[in-house]
Design an enzyme around this catalytic site. Structure first.
Site, PDB file in Angstrom:
ATOM      1  N   SER A 125       0.830  -1.212   0.000  1.00 27.97           N
ATOM      2  CA  SER A 125       0.000   0.000   0.000  1.00 27.97           C
ATOM      3  C   SER A 125       0.867   1.265   0.000  1.00 27.97           C
ATOM      4  O   SER A 125       0.487   2.268  -0.609  1.00 27.97           O
ATOM      5  CB  SER A 125      -0.970  -0.005   1.187  1.00 27.97           C
ATOM      6  OG  SER A 125      -0.286   0.134   2.409  1.00 27.97           O
ATOM      7  N   ASN A 126       2.006   1.227   0.656  1.00 31.55           N
ATOM      8  CA  ASN A 126       2.898   2.403   0.635  1.00 31.55           C
ATOM      9  C   ASN A 126       3.532   2.596  -0.734  1.00 31.55           C
ATOM     10  O   ASN A 126       3.724   3.725  -1.181  1.00 31.55           O
ATOM     11  CB  ASN A 126       3.974   2.272   1.718  1.00 31.55           C
ATOM     12  CG  ASN A 126       3.445   2.671   3.085  1.00 31.55           C
ATOM     13  OD1 ASN A 126       3.277   3.848   3.367  1.00 31.55           O
ATOM     14  ND2 ASN A 126       3.152   1.673   3.916  1.00 31.55           N
TER      15      ASN A 126
ATOM     16  N   ARG B 169      22.867 -11.853   3.576  1.00 30.49           N
ATOM     17  CA  ARG B 169      22.219 -10.544   3.429  1.00 30.49           C
ATOM     18  C   ARG B 169      23.010  -9.667   2.463  1.00 30.49           C
ATOM     19  O   ARG B 169      22.436  -8.918   1.674  1.00 30.49           O
ATOM     20  CB  ARG B 169      22.131  -9.838   4.790  1.00 30.49           C
ATOM     21  CG  ARG B 169      21.210 -10.517   5.783  1.00 30.49           C
ATOM     22  CD  ARG B 169      21.020  -9.628   7.023  1.00 30.49           C
ATOM     23  NE  ARG B 169      20.407 -10.361   8.124  1.00 30.49           N
ATOM     24  CZ  ARG B 169      19.105 -10.594   8.247  1.00 30.49           C
ATOM     25  NH1 ARG B 169      18.280 -10.151   7.331  1.00 30.49           N
ATOM     26  NH2 ARG B 169      18.629 -11.257   9.286  1.00 30.49           N
TER      27      ARG B 169
ATOM     28  N   ARG C 162      13.237  -6.995   5.716  1.00 34.36           N
ATOM     29  CA  ARG C 162      14.557  -7.603   5.872  1.00 34.36           C
ATOM     30  C   ARG C 162      15.516  -6.553   6.425  1.00 34.36           C
ATOM     31  O   ARG C 162      15.416  -5.369   6.063  1.00 34.36           O
ATOM     32  CB  ARG C 162      15.124  -8.080   4.512  1.00 34.36           C
ATOM     33  CG  ARG C 162      14.219  -8.962   3.694  1.00 34.36           C
ATOM     34  CD  ARG C 162      14.122 -10.353   4.223  1.00 34.36           C
ATOM     35  NE  ARG C 162      15.419 -10.998   4.398  1.00 34.36           N
ATOM     36  CZ  ARG C 162      15.570 -12.150   5.056  1.00 34.36           C
ATOM     37  NH1 ARG C 162      14.529 -12.749   5.591  1.00 34.36           N
ATOM     38  NH2 ARG C 162      16.765 -12.687   5.169  1.00 34.36           N
TER      39      ARG C 162
ATOM     40  N   HIS D 282       8.282   3.163   9.082  1.00 29.96           N
ATOM     41  CA  HIS D 282       8.136   2.236  10.215  1.00 29.96           C
ATOM     42  C   HIS D 282       6.866   2.604  10.988  1.00 29.96           C
ATOM     43  O   HIS D 282       6.630   3.788  11.245  1.00 29.96           O
ATOM     44  CB  HIS D 282       9.373   2.320  11.118  1.00 29.96           C
ATOM     45  CG  HIS D 282       9.339   1.345  12.250  1.00 29.96           C
ATOM     46  ND1 HIS D 282       9.591  -0.010  12.085  1.00 29.96           N
ATOM     47  CD2 HIS D 282       9.060   1.509  13.562  1.00 29.96           C
ATOM     48  CE1 HIS D 282       9.478  -0.622  13.251  1.00 29.96           C
ATOM     49  NE2 HIS D 282       9.158   0.273  14.159  1.00 29.96           N
TER      50      HIS D 282
ATOM     51  N   VAL E  48      19.229  -0.727  13.269  1.00 29.71           N
ATOM     52  CA  VAL E  48      17.865  -0.897  12.745  1.00 29.71           C
ATOM     53  C   VAL E  48      16.913   0.147  13.341  1.00 29.71           C
ATOM     54  O   VAL E  48      16.876   0.361  14.554  1.00 29.71           O
ATOM     55  CB  VAL E  48      17.361  -2.329  13.049  1.00 29.71           C
ATOM     56  CG1 VAL E  48      15.885  -2.467  12.674  1.00 29.71           C
ATOM     57  CG2 VAL E  48      18.203  -3.352  12.311  1.00 29.71           C
ATOM     58  N   ASP E  49      16.140   0.803  12.459  1.00 29.30           N
ATOM     59  CA  ASP E  49      15.109   1.777  12.854  1.00 29.30           C
ATOM     60  C   ASP E  49      15.672   2.912  13.703  1.00 29.30           C
ATOM     61  O   ASP E  49      14.996   3.395  14.635  1.00 29.30           O
ATOM     62  CB  ASP E  49      13.951   1.074  13.601  1.00 29.30           C
ATOM     63  CG  ASP E  49      13.248   0.054  12.722  1.00 29.30           C
ATOM     64  OD1 ASP E  49      13.217   0.247  11.498  1.00 29.30           O
ATOM     65  OD2 ASP E  49      12.737  -0.946  13.269  1.00 29.30           O
TER      66      ASP E  49
HETATM   67  C1  GAR Z   1       3.863  -0.668   6.787  1.00 30.51           C
HETATM   68  O1  GAR Z   1       2.964  -0.439   7.829  1.00 30.51           O
HETATM   69  C2  GAR Z   1       5.264  -0.336   7.217  1.00 30.51           C
HETATM   70  O2  GAR Z   1       5.326   0.694   8.155  1.00 30.51           O
HETATM   71  C3  GAR Z   1       5.729  -1.630   7.814  1.00 30.51           C
HETATM   72  O3  GAR Z   1       5.203  -2.620   6.976  1.00 30.51           O
HETATM   73  C4  GAR Z   1       3.950  -2.150   6.478  1.00 30.51           C
HETATM   74  C5  GAR Z   1       3.908  -2.425   4.993  1.00 30.51           C
HETATM   75  O4  GAR Z   1       2.632  -2.186   4.480  1.00 30.51           O
HETATM   76  N1  GAR Z   1       7.158  -1.713   7.869  1.00 30.51           N
HETATM   77  C6  GAR Z   1       7.806  -2.239   8.905  1.00 30.51           C
HETATM   78  O5  GAR Z   1       7.262  -2.728   9.850  1.00 30.51           O
HETATM   79  C7  GAR Z   1       9.308  -2.173   8.776  1.00 30.51           C
HETATM   80  N2  GAR Z   1       9.916  -2.380  10.056  1.00 30.51           N
HETATM   81  P1  GAR Z   1       2.415  -2.084   2.917  1.00 30.51           P
HETATM   82  O6  GAR Z   1       3.082  -3.304   2.296  1.00 30.51           O
HETATM   83  O7  GAR Z   1       0.931  -2.103   2.741  1.00 30.51           O
HETATM   84  O8  GAR Z   1       3.029  -0.814   2.446  1.00 30.51           O
END
Ligand code: GAR
Length: 228
Positions: free
Chosen positions: A48-49, A100, A126, A144, A179-180
């Site tokens: 979705s993003n 990786r 990943r 995130h 990470v993050d």
């Molecule tokens: C999103 O909510 C993003 O913030 C999260 O995965 C989702 C992907 O949604 N990412 C993480 O958790 C990374 N640590 P999407 O595939 O619908 O865009």
């Protein structure tokens, strides 16, 4: 049923004091020459993003184009969206790479061949290595689903619910080796409502992700164009 509407359905509680037309203003402030900014996107799941980025470009809110999507899970939602949207998509299945670093070397080669200026990790599940981070210094953006530095790592929404916070949210940030933990670009806060479960809170957080991620891309591009 909550007795009141969730204000985040209409208006994001953005960390910055941004005006309502901030996205357009920031996005158009950076006008790359000779063509629009070329984006590479990485996704593992629903995508979705990724689609929000494509739509921001197509609606003119972001002077950019998504040149390439890379996915690591065959048939994932992001890959299906790319087919529907007509965006080139490559599969780099992590299961076929022994480390990786080798996966990230393949990603770098794909993005460099596509001549992308900036890469967005839009739900890439990943851990990435210095191989990828170093190939795109200050131009690798992650989204995130928490108000970092709270709730890093996996299942940030579940972590927030378990902690009992009343304010959740999302963060777009530059990627660093920890990470993050890279520099925060944009955040949006989302209230945790009585009766919220994992699905409902995730849905409202993602609505805000779709707004802040294009803005974070515009800010990153703008900062790349500024003198040191
Ligand atoms: C999103 O909510 C993003 O913030 C999260 O995965 C989702 C992907 O949604 N990412 C993480 O958790 C990374 N640590 P999407 O595939 O619908 O865009």
């Amino acid at each position: 049923m909550p007795a009141f509407a969730d204000p985040s359905d209409q208006e994001p509680c953005v960390q910055w004091p941004l005006p309502p037309d901030c996205l357009e203003a920031q996005a158009t402030a950076w006008a790359p020459e000779p063509g629009p900014l070329r984006l590479g996107v990485m996704a593992s799941g629903a995508g979705s993003n990724f689609e929000a980025l494509v739509q921001a470009c197509r609606q003119g809110n972001l002077q950019a184009e998504v040149a390439l999507l890379v996915v690591n899970n065959s048939g994932c939602g992001a890959q299906q969206r790319a087919e529907r949207l007509g965006i080139p998509c490559q599969l780099h299945d992590h299961r076929h790479h022994p480390s990786r670093e080798q996966l990230d070397r393949a990603l770098v080669a794909s993005f460099q061949a596509a001549a992308v200026d900036l890469v967005v990790m839009a739900g890439w599940m990943r851990v990435v290595t210095p191989t990828l981070i170093g190939a795109f210094p200050d131009r690798l953006v992650n989204i995130h689903p928490s108000l970092l530095p709270s709730f890093r790592g996996l299942d940030a929404v579940g972590q927030a619910l378990a902690a009992g916070v009343t304010l959740a949210g999302c963060t777009a940030h530059l990627v660093s080796e920890e990470v993050d933990a890279g520099r925060i670009l944009v955040q949006a806060a989302v209230p945790v409502l009585a009766g919220d479960d994992h699905a409902s809170l995730t849905r409202r957080i993602q609505m805000q992700e779709h707004r802040i991620l294009p803005l974070a891309v515009a800010l990153t591009a703008q900062q790349l164009g500024e003198p040191d």
